[in-house]
Design an enzyme around this catalytic site. Structure first.
Site, PDB file in Angstrom:
ATOM      1  CG  HIS A   1      -3.174  -5.709  -0.330  1.00  0.00           C
ATOM      2  ND1 HIS A   1      -4.040  -6.700   0.044  1.00  0.00           N
ATOM      3  CD2 HIS A   1      -2.180  -5.714   0.602  1.00  0.00           C
ATOM      4  CE1 HIS A   1      -3.602  -7.275   1.151  1.00  0.00           C
ATOM      5  NE2 HIS A   1      -2.470  -6.697   1.494  1.00  0.00           N
TER       6      HIS A   1
ATOM      7  CE1 TYR B   1      -4.191  -3.094   2.346  1.00  0.00           C
ATOM      8  CE2 TYR B   1      -4.408  -1.546   0.532  1.00  0.00           C
ATOM      9  CZ  TYR B   1      -3.750  -1.975   1.663  1.00  0.00           C
ATOM     10  OH  TYR B   1      -2.651  -1.293   2.119  1.00  0.00           O
ATOM     11  CG  LEU B   2     -10.799  -7.359  -2.013  1.00  0.00           C
ATOM     12  CD1 LEU B   2     -11.066  -8.761  -2.543  1.00  0.00           C
ATOM     13  CD2 LEU B   2     -11.042  -6.328  -3.100  1.00  0.00           C
TER      14      LEU B   2
ATOM     15  CE  LYS C   1      -1.138  -9.370   1.849  1.00  0.00           C
ATOM     16  NZ  LYS C   1       0.224  -9.540   2.303  1.00  0.00           N
TER      17      LYS C   1
ATOM     18  CE  LYS D   1      -0.397   9.544  -1.030  1.00  0.00           C
ATOM     19  NZ  LYS D   1      -0.580  10.869  -1.655  1.00  0.00           N
TER      20      LYS D   1
ATOM     21  CG  ASP E   1     -12.614  17.182   0.982  1.00  0.00           C
ATOM     22  OD1 ASP E   1     -12.132  16.427   0.120  1.00  0.00           O
ATOM     23  OD2 ASP E   1     -11.920  17.832   1.780  1.00  0.00           O
TER      24      ASP E   1
ATOM     25  NE  ARG F   1      -5.628  10.082   0.721  1.00  0.00           N
ATOM     26  CZ  ARG F   1      -5.219  11.273   1.151  1.00  0.00           C
ATOM     27  NH1 ARG F   1      -5.279  11.575   2.441  1.00  0.00           N
ATOM     28  NH2 ARG F   1      -4.747  12.160   0.307  1.00  0.00           N
TER      29      ARG F   1
ATOM     30  NE  ARG G   1       4.837 -26.045  13.818  1.00  0.00           N
ATOM     31  CZ  ARG G   1       5.171 -25.343  12.756  1.00  0.00           C
ATOM     32  NH1 ARG G   1       5.624 -24.111  12.907  1.00  0.00           N
ATOM     33  NH2 ARG G   1       5.065 -25.835  11.548  1.00  0.00           N
TER      34      ARG G   1
END
Length: 686
Positions: free
Chosen positions: A376, A315-316, A284, A475, A531, A503, A99
């Protein structure tokens, strides 16, 4: 008649050489033009680019709301990253639409500040900014959209002209004839020998006659043009090139503007129909409940086909979220234990240390459930819990996600806890945000919900979604807690359950929490982590010697983790809808949350207060106890290692061990710390 033989033979060989040269030209034409196309195009599925070796995709990206926070922080930096990695063609047109009024130079300066990084060469920024134009206009005015269409078409003509100049309209001198070589004496054509080199030179020169040009034809989404590249095709040869103009419209604006933008695009001809290469990226949230979501989707689908709509959920596009399906279905160890018989609970947690930070005006209309949890976190849950799809195609994955979402029971208000952060003396509370006008708002900045899936695989397993702002840490992770070991040895009965933790951010990794013996003479056990540092790539050791700790540290290298927006925008340009949200998924997800949202709104219940920087409301402890979590959901205290001494053996064995331990320690006497054993526990010897 004596001369007829050699003349006929010469003409025959000239014709044969001409055919061979023509075949070579065709092969070179295809190879060279394909190489030119690959430098100007983006990889696309076969459905997007048919088996046409001379199809040239030319991209134009229009960003609506180009001066907004989302565009400057996410969209343009992602586009710049794609161009730097050569995933975005250098010929792309980037058009900002907003605008406010900017000149092209003013808007380029705005984007420059958004993408600036001292480690990136200025030449790369200059190249990117040179592709950017700006068009000022309203989002519901067809007149302004007509001006936008004119700008797009002008830029597309410039793209075609530039491509033609680079790939066919630059004259070059004809190649020099082959140099003659001396002929051996007494060589005759009738003797079956080889023709003199001078005759071969004549044949090669005669074979360079120009070919008649092919006719052009218009194509859907673009048109065709004749192009000849003398350097690779030969003098005068023409090839039909089909220009395919792929237009991507990124709507980085509030959702209520989507229908108006789509209708204006249709009114001025920017929407070229469902068979065109038009793509619309929508951000979204998609509505506020089931009814508003259905209404919004219906308005958009009156103009756009579902195959043209890319509802982005960033997030995807995150690496660890995309790895969930691979982790589940490519590893038999996980696939075999992925059910209610082995898994006790699943947590999907999103914690942020920052508050609304000036976004309170927008956030207050939605709240944390609508802003994070309904989209999410629920999308991650669907990937964790869905059944195996037939393939990794967009349709097959969507079908399984919708099936799973339809089995989730509507959220009851008793299964959700909401909170709102207050000042801690240093940071302001939520209602103190100057952008929030309603100082008595009940909008939640924290929420924990327990969902129940009604199917044979997951019946009885609680799925906990937790999201909050102004908490003690930042996190995003998935925590899958397994059942206790059945029939366990009594001495090990107090060991902590296994957990698989994915994670997502920060420090992307996947780790198992297992129980292991502590090294040393004492017999103690503790919870340890196995890990997988996902952000590091393993490098094979080159020497044949045993690996040392230094080798292990040096045998991995930091991986270049692409941004979520980088990946998703690239998938839009490729025409891949796999990691985007379909309308069916939206309706199913809103069906789950709408009852609880309406109940919270009508009850006028005040959210539980919690201090800025704390783990959350104090009420979470009692709420979590109802589901068997004494330490709350997804908190740091729930991740500490659990160490305990174990009595090894029973009866005679234990007495024998005690008898060996004299006042001065004896065999196994004293604490492990006195003996220098790392990780031991005093008084746990046997």
């Amino acid at each position: 008649m004596a001369d007829a033989g050699p003349g006929a033979a010469e003409e025959s060989e000239v014709a044969a050489l001409r055919r061979q040269v023509e075949e070579l030209r065709q092969q070179l034409a295809s190879a060279n033009l394909r190489a030119n196309l690959s430098a100007h195009s983006i990889a696309a599925p076969p459905s997007e680019l048919p088996n046409d070796p001379f199809s040239v995709p030319l991209h134009t990206i229009v960003v609506f709301g180009a001066d907004g926070n989302l565009s400057l922080k996410k969209t343009f930096p992602a586009l710049f990253a794609l161009m730097r990695q050569r995933h975005l063609p250098a010929s792309v047109n980037l058009i900002g639409y907003a605008r406010d009024k900017f000149s092209n130079r003013e808007f380029q300066d705005l984007v420059f500040r958004a993408i600036y990084n001292v480690t990136i060469p200025q030449a790369e920024r200059t190249q990117f900014l040179s592709r950017i134009s700006f068009q000022q206009g309203q989002f519901n005015d067809a007149t302004h959209f007509a001006a936008l269409r004119k700008m797009i078409e002008e830029r597309e003509i410039e793209q075609e002209t530039s491509w033609l100049q680079q790939n066919g309209h630059v004259p070059t001198p004809p190649p020099a004839p082959l140099p003659p070589s001396p002929s051996p004496p007494n060589l005759s054509a009738s003797s079956g020998g080889t023709q003199p080199r001078s005759r071969r030179a004549k044949a090669a020169a005669a074979a360079t006659a120009s070919m008649p040009p092919q006719s052009s034809a218009d194509q859907a989404g673009g048109h065709s043009s004749d192009v000849g590249d003398p350097a690779s095709l030969g003098i005068g040869q023409r090839v039909l090139v089909n220009f395919r103009h792929i237009r991507t419209f990124y709507l980085a604006v509030p959702p209520f503007l989507y229908p108006g933008i789509a209708e204006c695009c249709q009114a001025v001809g920017l929407c070229r129909g469902p068979d065109s290469f038009d793509r619309f990226i929508l951000e979204k949230p998609f509505g506020k409940d089931t009814a508003s979501c259905i209404e919004l989707c219906a308005k958009i689908n009156r103009v756009l086909a579902e195959g043209q709509v890319y509802r982005i959920d960033h997030y995807l596009g995150k690496e660890l979220v995309m790895n969930v399906l691979v982790l589940r279905f490519a590893n038999i160890a996980f696939n075999a234990i992925w059910d209610r018989n082995h898994i006790a609970s699943v947590q999907v947690v999103c914690k942020e240390k920052i508050g609304t930070e000036g976004r309170g005006g927008y956030f207050d209309e939605y709240g944390i459930i609508r802003d994070v949890m309904q989209n999410h976190l629920l999308q991650i849950l669907a990937l964790v819990a869905m059944e195996q799809p037939l393939s990794l195609s967009a349709d097959h994955i969507r079908q399984e996600k919708v099936k799973l979402l339809d089995t989730i029971l509507p959220l009851e208000v008793d299964d959700v806890l909401v909170g709102q952060y207050v000042s801690n003396g240093r940071q302001k509370g939520y209602i103190e945000d100057p952008t929030i006008t309603n100082k008595h708002t009940n909008t939640e900045t924290y929420a924990t919900a327990v969902l129940k899936i009604n199917n044979p695989r997951w019946s009885g397993v609680p799925f906990i979604l937790k999201a909050g702002k102004a908490l003690d840490e930042s996190k995003v992770e998935v925590r899958i807690r397994f059942q206790p070991v059945p029939g366990i040895i009594p001495a090990l009965a107090d060991c902590a359950e296994n957990e698989l933790v994915i994670r997502v951010q920060p420090h992307e990794r996947i780790f198992w929490k297992i129980t292991s013996k502590v090294p040393g003479l004492d017999f103690s056990v503790e919870t340890r982590r196995m890990d997988l540092l996902y952000s590091y790539l393993e490098r094979p050791l080159t020497s044949g010697l045993p690996a040392t700790p230094a080798d292990l540290l040096s045998s991995s290298t930091k991986a270049d983790m692409p941004g979520a927006y980088d990946r998703l925008i690239l998938e839009v340009l490729r025409g891949d809808q796999t990691n985007f949200v379909h309308a069916d998924e939206l309706v199913s997800s809103w069906r789950i949350f709408s009852p609880a949202l309406h109940a919270l709104a009508t009850s006028n219940q005040k959210p539980h207060p919690y201090t800025y920087g704390s783990p959350g409301p104090l009420a979470e402890t009692q709420f979590a106890l109802r589901y068997g979590f004494p330490d709350g959901f997804g908190n740091e205290m729930d991740q500490n290692s659990h160490r305990q001494p174990i009595a090894w053996g029973t009866g005679t064995e234990k007495s024998f061990g005690s008898a060996l331990s004299g006042p001065t320690g004896g065999v196994g006497g004293g604490s492990s710390s006195s003996r220098g054993d790392p990780g031991g526990t005093p008084g746990a010897s046997w």
